[in-house]
Design a protein around this motif. Structure first.
Motif, PDB file in Angstrom:
ATOM      1  N   LYS A 145      -4.385   8.362  15.009  1.00 24.59           N
ATOM      2  CA  LYS A 145      -3.327   8.185  14.015  1.00 24.59           C
ATOM      3  C   LYS A 145      -3.614   6.979  13.126  1.00 24.59           C
ATOM      4  O   LYS A 145      -3.516   7.053  11.904  1.00 24.59           O
ATOM      5  N   ASP A 146      -4.008   5.874  13.749  1.00 20.89           N
ATOM      6  CA  ASP A 146      -4.328   4.675  12.972  1.00 20.89           C
ATOM      7  C   ASP A 146      -5.398   4.982  11.929  1.00 20.89           C
ATOM      8  O   ASP A 146      -5.269   4.621  10.760  1.00 20.89           O
ATOM      9  N   THR A 198      -0.906  -1.562  13.281  1.00 22.77           N
ATOM     10  CA  THR A 198      -2.085  -0.742  12.994  1.00 22.77           C
ATOM     11  C   THR A 198      -3.248  -1.614  12.540  1.00 22.77           C
ATOM     12  O   THR A 198      -4.381  -1.448  13.007  1.00 22.77           O
ATOM     13  N   SER A 247      -6.262   7.855  10.749  1.00 25.95           N
ATOM     14  CA  SER A 247      -5.892   8.925   9.814  1.00 25.95           C
ATOM     15  C   SER A 247      -5.164   8.383   8.581  1.00 25.95           C
ATOM     16  O   SER A 247      -5.128   9.041   7.549  1.00 25.95           O
ATOM     17  N   PHE A 248      -4.587   7.187   8.694  1.00 25.01           N
ATOM     18  CA  PHE A 248      -3.918   6.611   7.518  1.00 25.01           C
ATOM     19  C   PHE A 248      -4.912   6.345   6.397  1.00 25.01           C
ATOM     20  O   PHE A 248      -4.550   6.251   5.230  1.00 25.01           O
ATOM     21  N   PHE A 249      -6.160   6.191   6.774  1.00 26.84           N
ATOM     22  CA  PHE A 249      -7.156   5.783   5.783  1.00 26.84           C
ATOM     23  C   PHE A 249      -8.166   6.874   5.450  1.00 26.84           C
ATOM     24  O   PHE A 249      -8.964   6.718   4.535  1.00 26.84           O
ATOM     25  N   PRO A 274       1.062   4.249   1.657  1.00 28.54           N
ATOM     26  CA  PRO A 274       1.678   4.696   2.901  1.00 28.54           C
ATOM     27  C   PRO A 274       2.253   3.516   3.700  1.00 28.54           C
ATOM     28  O   PRO A 274       2.878   3.730   4.699  1.00 28.54           O
ATOM     29  N   LYS A 275       2.010   2.288   3.240  1.00 24.61           N
ATOM     30  CA  LYS A 275       2.547   1.119   3.943  1.00 24.61           C
ATOM     31  C   LYS A 275       2.081   1.058   5.391  1.00 24.61           C
ATOM     32  O   LYS A 275       2.702   1.625   6.289  1.00 24.61           O
ATOM     33  N   ILE A 276       0.961   0.420   5.576  1.00 22.87           N
ATOM     34  CA  ILE A 276       0.344   0.313   6.893  1.00 22.87           C
ATOM     35  C   ILE A 276       1.023  -0.786   7.701  1.00 22.87           C
ATOM     36  O   ILE A 276       1.228  -1.882   7.208  1.00 22.87           O
ATOM     37  N   SER A 277       1.335  -0.482   8.947  1.00 24.69           N
ATOM     38  CA  SER A 277       2.023  -1.485   9.770  1.00 24.69           C
ATOM     39  C   SER A 277       1.060  -2.555  10.260  1.00 24.69           C
ATOM     40  O   SER A 277      -0.139  -2.326  10.419  1.00 24.69           O
ATOM     41  N   ASP A 301       0.867  -1.163   0.000  1.00 26.04           N
ATOM     42  CA  ASP A 301       0.000   0.000   0.000  1.00 26.04           C
ATOM     43  C   ASP A 301       0.905   1.214   0.000  1.00 26.04           C
ATOM     44  O   ASP A 301       2.018   1.155   0.470  1.00 26.04           O
TER      45      ASP A 301
END
Lengths: 229, 229
Positions: free
Chosen positions: B59-60, B19, B62-64, B13-16, B11
């Motif tokens: 924050k979690d 997360t 906000s990635f999406f 932004p590369k989601i961890s 992805d």
DNA sequence: GTGTGTGAAGGGTTTCACAGCA
DNA sequence: TGCTGTGAAACCCTTCACACAC
């Protein structure tokens, strides 16, 4: 607002959870190497067998000492014994099961636990239908009497496989009864006071992470690979 | 030497992984909130219910996207639907079990999987004694024919509960048969090619981490607390 | 005032790269 | 030469703090 719970450990260099879990993998890798009568093993080989890097392996071990010999690698027997000491596997642990359902029954029969020295000594449930029946050679005891049973068997580790709705309540009671470590399979995150360790083994979260991997993969450039935990 | 496996996701932004696992927790928290007929919920409350910080939750998410309303919080129904989309839970998944032992049987009966849309459609084993018997309403099929069965049921996710010694071999075969995601309960770390996701759910590692916690605690100043995963 | 969204700071873990020893 | 042990660099994740919207 402070973080209400944390993964803190009480040691001077403060060992990370990730390191501890990898040590457990190395431990099993060494058992296999010993079974194959290998006398030594390199960080590189340990790494390859676990999908890690050699530097990672050496760094993990270096937190606890210098166990290897330069140019040679690690003596398998020595390193196995040392990691056993570090993880507390040079002894056996009496453990109890709380919740005698399908999952709990499977865990009691799970050979790997016994092999590694985790011995189920007590099974508790609160269902009158189940109390008095047996799993393996253990008779299911009434959870109401958990305090005395836990004390009698000198148990500090509990495996919890009760329904989610009951989990936190059950755990609170276990903690009051002196349990210091909990492996929780109930599909809720349980919270415990300082001084008690929990691992929430939530299988729904794991499978949903797989769902995410499949879902996000199709949409964007399917670059990557993935072993995760 | 390169890391042979990694936790990469595809992805931008590369989601961890961390997360993703938390999103799964939020998802269940929202289900509960909705069941309690709450219309909105704050990051603070989601955090408290999961032992996290509010900033982490925001924050979690906000990635999406921006799912909340300043001053108000999040609409529970909206956020639930959005996270469902993100994790791929707005649909059902056909899954298969490989290894019809105690653990596998327990998982097939595990209600939470069904509730969240993960439906066992196929049970495979290679033991002639077991083939033909049933778990729930599924007849155990011969693993030898796994390719056609997996194709027929359009299965991309497999749950593996075979003995450790057989696990890697079984998984290789599953991957060849088109399986793209594996939840592995065998007590060995399995490796897979790029493009396939695995989660190694090794209960021995988890309980050994508890052993470490108890062992290292006694020795040094018993400062800390501990929820871990 | 309340509570989100987010750049920046902080902290921790992994990787690098090489000194050092067999 | 071969491989460990380890400081330093790189990287990633979490936390902070505040602008902004309701």
């Amino acid at each position: 607002m402070p973080r209400p719970t944390s993964s803190a450990r009480a040691d001077c260099p403060k060992i990370s959870d990730a390191t501890v879990k990898r040590l457990s993998k190395y431990y099993r890798t060494l058992q296999n190497a010993i079974a194959q009568e290998k006398a030594t093993i390199s960080s590189d080989e340990i790494a390859r067998l676990n999908g890690l890097t050699a530097a990672q392996v050496r760094k993990d071990l270096s937190f606890f000492g210098a166990f290897g010999r330069r140019g040679l690698g690690y003596n398998t027997l020595d390193l196995h014994r040392n990691i056993g000491q570090i993880l507390g596997l040079h002894r056996t642990w009496n453990i109890c099961l709380v919740g005698a359902g399908n999952m709990g029954t499977a865990l009691v029969h799970f050979k790997q636990f016994t092999d590694q020295g985790f011995l189920f000594r007590l099974v508790l449930d609160s269902d009158p239908e189940k109390i008095g029946q047996s799993i393996g050679n253990l008779m299911i005891q009434d959870f109401e009497n958990c305090e005395e049973q836990i004390k009698r068997e000198k148990i500090r580790i509990a495996v919890v496989t009760v329904p989610g709705a009951a989990a936190q309540r059950v755990v609170d009671r276990l903690v009051a009864a002196g349990i210091k470590a909990i492996l929780n399979f109930a599909p809720v995150t349980i919270l415990v006071p300082p001084g008690v360790s929990v691992r929430n083994e939530n299988m729904v979260i794991e499978i949903e992470a797989l769902s995410y991997a499949l879902t996000s993969k199709g949409v964007h450039r399917p670059r990557a690979n993935t072993p995760l935990s």
